[in-house]
Design a protein around this motif. Structure first.
Motif, mmCIF file in Angstrom:
data_model
loop_
_atom_site.group_PDB
_atom_site.id
_atom_site.type_symbol
_atom_site.label_atom_id
_atom_site.label_comp_id
_atom_site.label_asym_id
_atom_site.label_seq_id
_atom_site.Cartn_x
_atom_site.Cartn_y
_atom_site.Cartn_z
ATOM 1 N N UNK A 78 -4.694 -7.840 -7.666
ATOM 2 C CA UNK A 78 -5.121 -6.492 -7.926
ATOM 3 C C UNK A 78 -5.553 -5.749 -6.692
ATOM 4 N N UNK A 79 -6.475 -4.840 -6.554
ATOM 5 C CA UNK A 79 -6.928 -4.269 -5.462
ATOM 6 C C UNK A 79 -7.454 -5.308 -4.213
ATOM 7 N N UNK A 80 -6.995 -4.798 -3.135
ATOM 8 C CA UNK A 80 -7.339 -5.409 -1.945
ATOM 9 C C UNK A 80 -8.998 -5.667 -1.591
ATOM 10 N N UNK A 81 -9.411 -7.025 -1.762
ATOM 11 C CA UNK A 81 -10.646 -7.072 -1.293
ATOM 12 C C UNK A 81 -10.928 -8.033 -0.064
ATOM 13 N N UNK A 134 1.309 5.211 -6.856
ATOM 14 C CA UNK A 134 0.967 4.149 -7.703
ATOM 15 C C UNK A 134 2.108 3.643 -8.412
ATOM 16 N N UNK A 135 3.100 4.592 -9.106
ATOM 17 C CA UNK A 135 4.170 4.241 -9.913
ATOM 18 C C UNK A 135 5.384 3.453 -8.996
ATOM 19 N N UNK A 136 5.480 4.023 -7.652
ATOM 20 C CA UNK A 136 6.453 3.148 -7.090
ATOM 21 C C UNK A 136 5.891 1.762 -6.566
ATOM 22 N N UNK A 137 4.500 1.647 -6.310
ATOM 23 C CA UNK A 137 3.961 0.252 -6.009
ATOM 24 C C UNK A 137 4.048 -0.370 -7.093
ATOM 25 N N UNK A 138 4.060 0.164 -8.527
ATOM 26 C CA UNK A 138 4.242 -0.919 -9.838
ATOM 27 C C UNK A 138 5.799 -1.568 -9.638
ATOM 28 N N UNK A 139 6.402 -0.509 -9.283
ATOM 29 C CA UNK A 139 7.970 -0.875 -9.405
ATOM 30 C C UNK A 139 8.280 -1.870 -8.387
ATOM 31 N N UNK A 140 7.632 -1.788 -7.102
ATOM 32 C CA UNK A 140 7.857 -2.734 -6.129
ATOM 33 C C UNK A 140 7.532 -4.134 -6.595
ATOM 34 N N UNK A 141 6.267 -4.241 -7.182
ATOM 35 C CA UNK A 141 5.620 -5.428 -7.538
ATOM 36 C C UNK A 141 6.574 -5.996 -8.932
ATOM 37 N N UNK A 142 7.029 -5.206 -9.521
ATOM 38 C CA UNK A 142 7.792 -5.821 -10.806
ATOM 39 C C UNK A 142 9.225 -6.432 -10.051
ATOM 40 N N UNK A 143 9.655 -5.719 -9.102
ATOM 41 C CA UNK A 143 11.076 -6.100 -8.794
ATOM 42 C C UNK A 143 10.674 -7.563 -7.761
ATOM 43 N N UNK A 144 9.557 -7.710 -7.072
ATOM 44 C CA UNK A 144 9.123 -8.763 -6.402
ATOM 45 C C UNK A 144 8.965 -9.942 -7.480
ATOM 46 N N UNK A 145 8.300 -9.874 -8.530
ATOM 47 C CA UNK A 145 8.104 -10.615 -9.456
ATOM 48 C C UNK A 145 9.480 -11.523 -10.075
ATOM 49 N N UNK A 146 10.509 -10.405 -10.129
ATOM 50 C CA UNK A 146 11.715 -10.735 -10.625
ATOM 51 C C UNK A 146 12.462 -11.816 -9.788
ATOM 52 N N UNK A 147 11.936 -11.685 -8.603
ATOM 53 C CA UNK A 147 12.802 -12.475 -7.268
ATOM 54 C C UNK A 147 11.952 -13.703 -7.084
ATOM 55 N N UNK A 148 10.489 -13.693 -7.160
ATOM 56 C CA UNK A 148 9.778 -14.634 -6.707
ATOM 57 C C UNK A 148 8.581 -14.934 -7.759
ATOM 58 N N UNK A 161 0.717 -1.315 0.068
ATOM 59 C CA UNK A 161 0.141 -0.012 0.201
ATOM 60 C C UNK A 161 0.841 1.269 0.037
ATOM 61 N N UNK A 162 0.395 2.409 -0.438
ATOM 62 C CA UNK A 162 0.964 3.717 -0.658
ATOM 63 C C UNK A 162 0.231 4.537 -1.200
ATOM 64 N N UNK A 163 0.776 5.831 -1.480
ATOM 65 C CA UNK A 163 0.111 6.921 -2.327
ATOM 66 C C UNK A 163 0.610 7.144 -3.394
#
Length: 209
Positions: A28-31, A8-22, A4-6
């Motif tokens: 999608x959005x938290x439900x 959105x571009x940095x959130x996308x960056x974090x997710x991309x880095x995580x996908x590279x490692x794991x 989470x955070x305010x």
């Protein structure tokens, strides 16, 4: 994992880095997370455990459809020796444990759950009847949710109270508090004090940080 955070571009960056490692899947959005339902609107966020309550009521298998207005009667004093011991306390322990987790989004049951959890080692028929009352209360209030408005201020407010020597078994006091960030309830707790109260005098102090 919740990200989470305010930004959105940095959130996308974090997710991309995580996908590279794991090996991971972006849901999608938290439900829904660990039994907690999250609903996002233009006004803010709603947090509830409606499905969790439905599953809990199904496991409890109440024999009627009654509901009650409050989770516990006013001024109830429960003792360890009230009623007859349950032949199998497993069911009581399981239900109380489920209620402890439910209190994550239902502060209105925090106090009765704290009381009932003190008897999990040797519950009786009287304790179990009060447990069923909490379940009937939840059945009638299943749609209640916590609301966190987007426009809430960052002013922190805390309220506390205590019942002096209210526990009939050991004369210890119960204390409780709740913390608001603006109009959002963010923390709450009911706890038995560790020391026996010797006086009813209450002292107030102001600390300036």
């Amino acid at each position: 994992m919740i990200i989470t955070g305010d930004d959105s571009e940095y959130i996308a960056f974090v997710k991309a880095r995580l996908r590279d490692q794991f090996l991971m899947t972006d849901l999608g959005p938290l439900r829904y997370f660990l039994g907690i339902e999250v609903s996002s609107t233009s006004d803010g966020f709603y947090i509830s455990q409606e499905k969790y309550i439905q599953d809990l009521l199904a496991r409890a298998a109440l024999g009627d459809e009654r509901t009650v207005e409050t989770p516990m009667e006013l001024n109830v004093k429960l003792h360890p020796t009230d009623g007859d011991p349950l032949s199998d306390p497993t069911r009581y322990r399981h239900l109380v444990g489920s209620l402890v987790y439910l209190a994550v989004t239902r502060p209105d049951i925090s106090y009765p759950v704290h009381i009932l959890s003190q008897f999990v080692s040797a519950p009786t028929t009287v304790h179990y009847s009060h447990l069923l009352r909490v379940l009937r209360y939840l059945r009638g209030t299943i749609t209640r949710r916590l609301f966190f408005p987007r426009s809430s201020s960052l002013q922190l407010q805390c309220y506390s109270d205590a019942t002096w020597a209210s526990d009939p078994s050991d004369r210890r006091s119960l204390s409780a508090y709740c913390v608001f960030l603006g109009g959002s309830l963010i923390a709450w707790k009911t706890k038995k004090q560790t020391a026996v109260s010797r006086s009813s005098v209450t002292c107030y102090g102001l600390v300036d940080y």
